[in-house]
Design an enzyme around this catalytic site. Sequence first.
Site, PDB file in Angstrom:
ATOM      1  N   ASP A   1       5.641  -2.267  11.755  1.00 19.98           N
ATOM      2  CA  ASP A   1       5.648  -2.823  10.405  1.00 19.98           C
ATOM      3  C   ASP A   1       7.085  -2.886   9.891  1.00 19.98           C
ATOM      4  O   ASP A   1       7.829  -1.920   9.979  1.00 19.98           O
ATOM      5  CB  ASP A   1       4.788  -1.912   9.501  1.00 19.98           C
ATOM      6  CG  ASP A   1       4.562  -2.510   8.131  1.00 19.98           C
ATOM      7  OD1 ASP A   1       3.444  -2.981   7.880  1.00 19.98           O
ATOM      8  OD2 ASP A   1       5.497  -2.503   7.320  1.00 19.98           O
TER       9      ASP A   1
ATOM     10  N   ASP B   1       4.225  -9.200   7.958  1.00 19.31           N
ATOM     11  CA  ASP B   1       5.243  -8.262   8.431  1.00 19.31           C
ATOM     12  C   ASP B   1       4.691  -7.092   9.243  1.00 19.31           C
ATOM     13  O   ASP B   1       5.320  -6.056   9.335  1.00 19.31           O
ATOM     14  CB  ASP B   1       6.076  -7.742   7.248  1.00 19.31           C
ATOM     15  CG  ASP B   1       5.276  -6.793   6.366  1.00 19.31           C
ATOM     16  OD1 ASP B   1       4.040  -6.876   6.372  1.00 19.31           O
ATOM     17  OD2 ASP B   1       5.905  -5.966   5.679  1.00 19.31           O
ATOM     18  N   GLU B   2       3.486  -7.245   9.788  1.00 22.55           N
ATOM     19  CA  GLU B   2       2.996  -6.144  10.631  1.00 22.55           C
ATOM     20  C   GLU B   2       2.244  -6.648  11.865  1.00 22.55           C
ATOM     21  O   GLU B   2       1.599  -7.686  11.828  1.00 22.55           O
ATOM     22  CB  GLU B   2       2.153  -5.142   9.836  1.00 22.55           C
ATOM     23  CG  GLU B   2       0.931  -5.727   9.214  1.00 22.55           C
ATOM     24  CD  GLU B   2       0.054  -4.679   8.528  1.00 22.55           C
ATOM     25  OE1 GLU B   2      -0.026  -3.531   8.992  1.00 22.55           O
ATOM     26  OE2 GLU B   2      -0.560  -5.047   7.524  1.00 22.55           O
TER      27      GLU B   2
HETATM   28 MG   LIG Z   1       5.885  -3.792   5.676  1.00 20.79          MG
END
Ligand SMILES: [Mg+2]
Length: 379
Positions: free
Chosen positions: A8, A109-110
């Site tokens: 992440d 974002d992960e």
């Molecule tokens: Mg993040």
Amino acid sequence: MRSILHLDLDTFFVSVERLRNTAFCGKPLIIGGVSHNEPGYQNRGVVSSCSYEARRFGVHAAMPIKLARKLCPEAIFLRGDFDTYQKYSKLVTEVIADQAPIFEKASIDEFYLDLTGMDRYFGCQKWSGELQQKVSKETGLFASYGLSINKLIAKMGTTESKPNGALCIAAGTEKAFIAPLAVRKIPQVGQMTERKLRQMGVQTIKVLREIPPRLLEREFGKNGISLWKKANAIDDRPVVPYRERKTIGSEKTFQIDTIDVSFLRSELLKMLKALTFELRNEKKLAATVTVKIRYADFNTFSKQKKITHTADDHLLKPVVLHLFDQLYERRQRIRMIGIQFGKLVHGHPQMNLFDDQAKSLRLLKEMDGIRKRFGKGII
Ligand SMILES: [Mg+2]
């Protein structure tokens, strides 16, 4: 036993803004709402991302901007630029896709990666650390990761390790790892659930685990069982491979084969309208158009044309009709027609070509700046 990696990016939007403007580094930065120069900016929107400097003032994601402004008046407030975040997300995705055959993009974002079986060759921990370094070296963005036997524990590991951290929760230790954590650390436990659990006297995962699942089911319905499973570190969700759509299309088979050209043309245009809407909705532009026809005798023909990236009906309409005219030469009954757009890229349809070029030039410049700062010299 599986090996699942959760990676992440740390304060993703904030970090992208800092790459674009180093003056934002080290200062409280809050993304969300409406920017300074727009009327009514003070009272609208919620925080979508904030820096650790801002968190120190009690600011957190999903908080109303108005409150964030009260808690941390000296913060820099930015509206956020989702298109740019998407571009950076794509860069990170490319780095990961380069290294890992099976990965899932869980959000902008992960990522989850299934590393099962890898230990025999490299050691998952070493490999994960190298991936984390590669991501920051090639994109300028920092990430944290958790490595464990399932997605849930890996993700909780990531959260505990932030920022720029790493946590490996070895098989057999996952229950002990989550036992002391607050119940709100379980993904999907929101304020409501947390409050209700607190009323029941439950604050830590260890205590939650001791509650009979029947009781949790009575209190929370189906979610109660899932809560109990999570408290017991049980999660068998697979890593679902990520594939970006490269084409989009539709076909129509007629009830009765037809030779009516004006009807066929109007059907194509209807299809075109729906497809370009879908493109714009997904913020994508096409670089090829294919028109397909199938005659009553099942013979099928198609014709393709390259175009400048677009999602604009007005530009595509003449192309589609021309391809159809070229294709439909036998003057026999038609059974099916179709349109397909290919070589899709992420892009903003409203922008004209000049703006688009200016923007990609700016992005390239940014990339060069990052490479200079994080390039080979650094490691
Ligand atoms: Mg993040």
